[in-house]
Design a protein around this motif. Sequence first.
Motif, mmCIF file in Angstrom:
data_model
loop_
_atom_site.group_PDB
_atom_site.id
_atom_site.type_symbol
_atom_site.label_atom_id
_atom_site.label_comp_id
_atom_site.label_asym_id
_atom_site.label_seq_id
_atom_site.Cartn_x
_atom_site.Cartn_y
_atom_site.Cartn_z
ATOM 1 N N ILE A 19 48.364 52.471 23.722
ATOM 2 C CA ILE A 19 48.762 52.127 25.095
ATOM 3 C C ILE A 19 47.535 51.816 25.939
ATOM 4 O O ILE A 19 47.495 50.819 26.687
ATOM 5 N N LEU A 20 46.503 52.664 25.816
ATOM 6 C CA LEU A 20 45.289 52.444 26.596
ATOM 7 C C LEU A 20 44.606 51.142 26.192
ATOM 8 O O LEU A 20 44.060 50.417 27.040
ATOM 9 N N SER A 21 44.660 50.834 24.897
ATOM 10 C CA SER A 21 44.046 49.578 24.432
ATOM 11 C C SER A 21 44.793 48.372 24.993
ATOM 12 O O SER A 21 44.176 47.391 25.459
ATOM 13 N N VAL A 22 46.145 48.466 24.959
ATOM 14 C CA VAL A 22 46.964 47.361 25.487
ATOM 15 C C VAL A 22 46.726 47.196 26.984
ATOM 16 O O VAL A 22 46.551 46.079 27.496
ATOM 17 N N LEU A 23 46.734 48.330 27.710
ATOM 18 C CA LEU A 23 46.510 48.272 29.156
ATOM 19 C C LEU A 23 45.123 47.726 29.473
ATOM 20 O O LEU A 23 44.938 46.943 30.421
ATOM 21 N N GLY A 24 44.144 48.135 28.679
ATOM 22 C CA GLY A 24 42.794 47.633 28.900
ATOM 23 C C GLY A 24 42.708 46.136 28.656
ATOM 24 O O GLY A 24 42.074 45.399 29.425
ATOM 25 N N PHE A 25 43.362 45.686 27.564
ATOM 26 C CA PHE A 25 43.367 44.247 27.258
ATOM 27 C C PHE A 25 44.076 43.466 28.363
ATOM 28 O O PHE A 25 43.596 42.413 28.811
ATOM 29 N N ALA A 26 45.240 44.027 28.836
ATOM 30 C CA ALA A 26 46.006 43.344 29.891
ATOM 31 C C ALA A 26 45.211 43.277 31.190
ATOM 32 O O ALA A 26 45.247 42.272 31.920
ATOM 33 N N PHE A 27 44.472 44.380 31.484
ATOM 34 C CA PHE A 27 43.692 44.399 32.718
ATOM 35 C C PHE A 27 42.597 43.338 32.683
ATOM 36 O O PHE A 27 42.401 42.589 33.646
ATOM 37 N N PHE A 28 41.879 43.263 31.556
ATOM 38 C CA PHE A 28 40.814 42.260 31.458
ATOM 39 C C PHE A 28 41.386 40.829 31.430
ATOM 40 O O PHE A 28 40.775 39.887 31.925
ATOM 41 N N TRP A 29 42.620 40.677 30.864
ATOM 42 C CA TRP A 29 43.265 39.355 30.855
ATOM 43 C C TRP A 29 43.635 38.936 32.270
ATOM 44 O O TRP A 29 43.510 37.769 32.648
ATOM 45 N N SER A 30 44.088 39.942 33.095
ATOM 46 C CA SER A 30 44.514 39.619 34.462
ATOM 47 C C SER A 30 43.338 39.276 35.367
ATOM 48 O O SER A 30 43.523 38.724 36.451
ATOM 49 N N LEU A 31 42.141 39.632 34.935
ATOM 50 C CA LEU A 31 40.972 39.322 35.764
ATOM 51 C C LEU A 31 40.741 37.821 35.884
ATOM 52 O O LEU A 31 40.107 37.354 36.837
ATOM 53 N N ASP A 32 41.277 37.043 34.905
ATOM 54 C CA ASP A 32 41.076 35.589 34.942
ATOM 55 C C ASP A 32 41.945 34.919 36.004
ATOM 56 O O ASP A 32 41.738 33.754 36.343
ATOM 57 N N SER A 33 42.946 35.654 36.491
ATOM 58 C CA SER A 33 43.856 35.061 37.498
ATOM 59 C C SER A 33 43.638 35.755 38.831
ATOM 60 O O SER A 33 43.638 36.984 38.906
ATOM 61 N N SER A 34 43.500 34.959 39.888
ATOM 62 C CA SER A 34 43.283 35.521 41.227
ATOM 63 C C SER A 34 44.593 35.811 41.943
ATOM 64 O O SER A 34 44.599 36.327 43.046
ATOM 65 N N GLN A 35 45.741 35.501 41.318
ATOM 66 C CA GLN A 35 47.038 35.668 41.982
ATOM 67 C C GLN A 35 47.793 36.914 41.501
ATOM 68 O O GLN A 35 48.913 37.148 41.912
#
Length: 441
Positions: free
Chosen positions: A16-32
Amino acid sequence: MRSIKFSITLLVFLIILSVLGFAFFWSLDSSQLLITKMVIATVFIFFFLYLLKYINKTNRDLYKFLESIRYLDNVSTGNTADLSFDQLNITYNKITNQLKKAWLAKEHEHQYFQYTLENISVGIISFDDSGNIEILNKAAKFILGINKLRNIKELNTDTVFVGDQIKDLKPEESKLIRLNTDIDQLKILVKLTNLKIGNNTVKLVTLQDIKTQLEQSELDAWQKLIKVLTHEIMNSVTPVKSLTYSMQKVLQSDDTEETKNKNLLKGLAAIEKRSKGLLEFVESYKNLTQIRKPSYQRVILQNLLNTIGNLFKEEFKNLEIQFDIEIVPNDLSVIADDKLITQVIINLIQNSIKALHESSEKKIRMRAHLSNNNKVMLSVSDNGDGIDSEIIDKIFVPFFSTRESGSGIGLSFARQAMVMHNGTIDVRSQKGEGAEFILTF
């Protein structure tokens, strides 16, 4: 098993922490996706903190367990139902129960030791190399007439250095110390033993007030001696009295002067003979009480016993006596006066020879060995008549003898000589089964 559940739970948390970490870093590419980022970050922090709490709880349980082992005196089974592992929970309870039993046994043993120490009649003192007192039981306080003692040297006075006498004792050495009190003089038997505890050496001292026992023993010895002296003196005086009365009758008789003179001369000769016997008895008593002071040196028992055996070689051959010497180990030795000890052994062998006069198969044996407590023991044994149980306690009394020609001095001399060597002489015997005399150094 909860241990498997723990592993699966830990793995799920990591995924879960790995998925959340991956999702968080993925969301950094979007400013919205600001709200999404905040939700993901919050959920990540929540799961991370929960995981830390989950792991720390197990660590705390392990810490409590190890602390319980560390502090054995305060061990408690406690409430371990919430431990992370079932197997650890079971093992924990088993070990803590065993430790608690061990602690209780230790406490009971300590209480028993303390009760025994405080209630035995023997005084006990223990102190370190500096003389600082570690144990002082009730009997020791009573014997020494004190309430407390911090250092063994506090027992010293201006005239009697009891503390120094005790401290200077050698291991396993005993000493009789006289101690003056306000109302009496005590005779205390003191013995010191060294105990090795870890890297430290503790001196353990036992104290026994033996004044009463000594006085009783002295009284018994005097009574036995007086009986023997009375017997010997009466044996000499009674005939003299009878002869004196007879000589008075001779003088009052109507016999011729020549006959009277002959009878008087016979009476005077008999009186002279008995007087000489009485003088010899007194001289032997004088010699017995004036044994010279021993001159100590190292004596090799192999040499000593072989020399004594050679002295009797011809006599043993003529009397057909089988003679054996056994020494274990061969180089066994004692610190002694070789002349005094030689005389003691010669006396014992002579007694054995006399005890064998009616034996068909005559045997005398000398044996020397170390006892279990490393004392040198030297024995002379025979297969002769043995000693009657009714008189065995009297044989060391001066001038006591069962033989008409016996002086009764040999065994008394032997005991005095052994006492001067800080040793003992004992006898084992039964009537008809021989005797064994044992010298212990």
